[in-house]
Design a protein around this motif. Sequence first.
Motif, PDB file in Angstrom:
ATOM      1  N   GLY A 121       0.820  -1.200   0.000  1.00 44.77           N
ATOM      2  CA  GLY A 121       0.000   0.000   0.000  1.00 44.77           C
ATOM      3  C   GLY A 121       0.853   1.249   0.000  1.00 44.77           C
ATOM      4  O   GLY A 121       2.085   1.187   0.058  1.00 44.77           O
ATOM      5  N   TRP A 122       0.184   2.383  -0.066  1.00 40.09           N
ATOM      6  CA  TRP A 122       0.850   3.669  -0.103  1.00 40.09           C
ATOM      7  C   TRP A 122       0.193   4.604   0.899  1.00 40.09           C
ATOM      8  O   TRP A 122      -1.028   4.563   1.108  1.00 40.09           O
ATOM      9  CB  TRP A 122       0.748   4.270  -1.506  1.00 40.09           C
ATOM     10  CG  TRP A 122       1.298   5.657  -1.610  1.00 40.09           C
ATOM     11  CD1 TRP A 122       2.602   6.025  -1.739  1.00 40.09           C
ATOM     12  CD2 TRP A 122       0.541   6.869  -1.568  1.00 40.09           C
ATOM     13  NE1 TRP A 122       2.717   7.392  -1.780  1.00 40.09           N
ATOM     14  CE2 TRP A 122       1.458   7.941  -1.687  1.00 40.09           C
ATOM     15  CE3 TRP A 122      -0.813   7.153  -1.457  1.00 40.09           C
ATOM     16  CZ2 TRP A 122       1.058   9.275  -1.679  1.00 40.09           C
ATOM     17  CZ3 TRP A 122      -1.217   8.480  -1.450  1.00 40.09           C
ATOM     18  CH2 TRP A 122      -0.284   9.518  -1.574  1.00 40.09           C
ATOM     19  N   VAL A 123       1.020   5.439   1.543  1.00 45.35           N
ATOM     20  CA  VAL A 123       0.563   6.352   2.583  1.00 45.35           C
ATOM     21  C   VAL A 123       0.934   7.783   2.182  1.00 45.35           C
ATOM     22  O   VAL A 123       2.084   8.035   1.803  1.00 45.35           O
ATOM     23  CB  VAL A 123       1.226   6.016   3.937  1.00 45.35           C
ATOM     24  CG1 VAL A 123       0.750   6.981   5.014  1.00 45.35           C
ATOM     25  CG2 VAL A 123       0.934   4.573   4.332  1.00 45.35           C
ATOM     26  N   ALA A 125       7.783  11.430   7.735  1.00 45.21           N
ATOM     27  CA  ALA A 125       8.217  10.097   8.138  1.00 45.21           C
ATOM     28  C   ALA A 125       7.299   9.529   9.211  1.00 45.21           C
ATOM     29  O   ALA A 125       6.988   8.330   9.211  1.00 45.21           O
ATOM     30  CB  ALA A 125       9.668  10.146   8.635  1.00 45.21           C
ATOM     31  N   ARG A 126       6.861  10.383  10.136  1.00 45.09           N
ATOM     32  CA  ARG A 126       5.927   9.924  11.170  1.00 45.09           C
ATOM     33  C   ARG A 126       4.601   9.513  10.547  1.00 45.09           C
ATOM     34  O   ARG A 126       4.017   8.486  10.911  1.00 45.09           O
ATOM     35  CB  ARG A 126       5.728  11.020  12.208  1.00 45.09           C
ATOM     36  CG  ARG A 126       4.822  10.608  13.372  1.00 45.09           C
ATOM     37  CD  ARG A 126       4.907  11.597  14.524  1.00 45.09           C
ATOM     38  NE  ARG A 126       4.591  12.957  14.113  1.00 45.09           N
ATOM     39  CZ  ARG A 126       5.479  13.947  14.001  1.00 45.09           C
ATOM     40  NH1 ARG A 126       6.759  13.724  14.265  1.00 45.09           N
ATOM     41  NH2 ARG A 126       5.097  15.156  13.625  1.00 45.09           N
ATOM     42  N   GLY A 165       0.686   5.552   9.085  1.00 47.37           N
ATOM     43  CA  GLY A 165      -0.205   5.085   8.031  1.00 47.37           C
ATOM     44  C   GLY A 165       0.080   3.657   7.609  1.00 47.37           C
ATOM     45  O   GLY A 165      -0.853   2.882   7.348  1.00 47.37           O
ATOM     46  N   ALA A 166       1.364   3.294   7.540  1.00 48.33           N
ATOM     47  CA  ALA A 166       1.714   1.926   7.160  1.00 48.33           C
ATOM     48  C   ALA A 166       1.239   0.930   8.202  1.00 48.33           C
ATOM     49  O   ALA A 166       0.650  -0.110   7.867  1.00 48.33           O
ATOM     50  CB  ALA A 166       3.220   1.802   6.952  1.00 48.33           C
ATOM     51  N   THR A 213       9.309   1.832   2.562  1.00 48.92           N
ATOM     52  CA  THR A 213      10.214   2.751   1.888  1.00 48.92           C
ATOM     53  C   THR A 213       9.441   4.018   1.594  1.00 48.92           C
ATOM     54  O   THR A 213       8.496   4.015   0.799  1.00 48.92           O
ATOM     55  CB  THR A 213      10.811   2.139   0.598  1.00 48.92           C
ATOM     56  OG1 THR A 213      11.670   3.089  -0.031  1.00 48.92           O
ATOM     57  CG2 THR A 213       9.752   1.664  -0.377  1.00 48.92           C
ATOM     58  N   ALA A 214       9.802   5.105   2.289  1.00 49.27           N
ATOM     59  CA  ALA A 214       9.046   6.355   2.213  1.00 49.27           C
ATOM     60  C   ALA A 214       7.574   6.045   2.505  1.00 49.27           C
ATOM     61  O   ALA A 214       7.257   5.431   3.520  1.00 49.27           O
ATOM     62  CB  ALA A 214       9.243   7.031   0.866  1.00 49.27           C
ATOM     63  N   GLY A 215       6.651   6.414   1.620  1.00 52.83           N
ATOM     64  CA  GLY A 215       5.244   6.191   1.897  1.00 52.83           C
ATOM     65  C   GLY A 215       4.709   4.846   1.472  1.00 52.83           C
ATOM     66  O   GLY A 215       3.511   4.587   1.602  1.00 52.83           O
ATOM     67  N   HIS A 216       5.552   3.959   0.959  1.00 55.60           N
ATOM     68  CA  HIS A 216       5.107   2.643   0.495  1.00 55.60           C
ATOM     69  C   HIS A 216       5.415   1.573   1.552  1.00 55.60           C
ATOM     70  O   HIS A 216       6.424   1.645   2.258  1.00 55.60           O
ATOM     71  CB  HIS A 216       5.814   2.279  -0.813  1.00 55.60           C
ATOM     72  CG  HIS A 216       5.493   3.190  -1.949  1.00 55.60           C
ATOM     73  ND1 HIS A 216       4.422   2.982  -2.792  1.00 55.60           N
ATOM     74  CD2 HIS A 216       6.086   4.335  -2.374  1.00 55.60           C
ATOM     75  CE1 HIS A 216       4.370   3.948  -3.691  1.00 55.60           C
ATOM     76  NE2 HIS A 216       5.368   4.781  -3.467  1.00 55.60           N
ATOM     77  N   TRP A 217       4.528   0.582   1.634  1.00 56.66           N
ATOM     78  CA  TRP A 217       4.769  -0.532   2.544  1.00 56.66           C
ATOM     79  C   TRP A 217       4.393  -1.847   1.867  1.00 56.66           C
ATOM     80  O   TRP A 217       3.618  -1.878   0.914  1.00 56.66           O
ATOM     81  CB  TRP A 217       3.976  -0.369   3.850  1.00 56.66           C
ATOM     82  CG  TRP A 217       2.490  -0.228   3.711  1.00 56.66           C
ATOM     83  CD1 TRP A 217       1.771   0.927   3.626  1.00 56.66           C
ATOM     84  CD2 TRP A 217       1.514  -1.292   3.641  1.00 56.66           C
ATOM     85  NE1 TRP A 217       0.424   0.667   3.498  1.00 56.66           N
ATOM     86  CE2 TRP A 217       0.238  -0.693   3.512  1.00 56.66           C
ATOM     87  CE3 TRP A 217       1.605  -2.674   3.675  1.00 56.66           C
ATOM     88  CZ2 TRP A 217      -0.938  -1.443   3.418  1.00 56.66           C
ATOM     89  CZ3 TRP A 217       0.438  -3.429   3.577  1.00 56.66           C
ATOM     90  CH2 TRP A 217      -0.817  -2.806   3.457  1.00 56.66           C
ATOM     91  N   MET A 218       4.984  -2.922   2.361  1.00 52.04           N
ATOM     92  CA  MET A 218       4.674  -4.266   1.862  1.00 52.04           C
ATOM     93  C   MET A 218       4.663  -5.219   3.051  1.00 52.04           C
ATOM     94  O   MET A 218       5.555  -5.183   3.905  1.00 52.04           O
ATOM     95  CB  MET A 218       5.691  -4.721   0.812  1.00 52.04           C
ATOM     96  CG  MET A 218       5.400  -6.110   0.238  1.00 52.04           C
ATOM     97  SD  MET A 218       6.420  -6.487  -1.230  1.00 52.04           S
ATOM     98  CE  MET A 218       5.585  -5.489  -2.480  1.00 52.04           C
TER      99      MET A 218
END
Length: 263
Positions: free
Chosen positions: A15-17, A45-46, A51-52, A104-109
């Motif tokens: 997803g993306w935040v 970053a917070r 969000g992730a 990684t930045a606003g992306h998560w897996m």
Amino acid sequence: MVDAVSGTGVWVWSGWVPDEPAAADTPLLGAAELRRAGRFSDAAARAWYVGAHAGVRRVLGAFFGLPPERLEWGRARCPGCGSDRHGPPRLPDRPGWEVSLSRTAGHWMLALSRGAPVGVDVERPRPAGSLALYRRVLTGPERAWVESRPVDERHTAFLRCWVRKEAVVKGWGLGLGTDLSAVPVDPEREVAAPCRPSSAPGEPEERWTVREVAAAPGLLAALARPAGAPGTVLTHPPGEGPLPAPLPRDAATDPNERAGPPG
């Protein structure tokens, strides 16, 4: 597909935040997550962290059939030093389930595995690293492969090695303190087979497999699991399809019971 009879295999979500925090996200986090979020001095970053973790909680809550805020999210002890502050993530109240998270930045897996450990890593390209960095983390053949690429392709080639190595050591439960140059990942092969060193004299090495998995455009990602682990990998592309249907309550809590794949 994930084995619908035994419930074995790996589920992968991403997803993306956005850079701005969502008001509905913070209440979903546990106390340890809130403390970690409070240590970020950078507002974006917070927001990415909160969000992730909220996104992960929503996915796992839907999967296991419980409110996201009730999900127990913790850390196992680091197999290297024994600390529980930087060990791999775990689900304390879900025995038999293994989890790995990468941001990684606003992306998560997120990778969820039943009955076998798993490691996942996702990265976005950054300004090209130096050859000195390549030499510190790559094996000789990997370094030769990266340095044989055109200059404008070298960082992407290096990143292909990096995500594989990170996925492997995260699956092993280790971190960046690991000597990555001792973890061969054969970037020219679709599936590489590194060996996990034995933890005690006389024990055999454990062979793993690592391969790239689908990620959002512009990102590279990889997933690692023990060779011969049952089931296969089911990837949910970001933004596509509904959240998974919850597992039956007995199957979600007891690893010896049957479980179906998410709907």
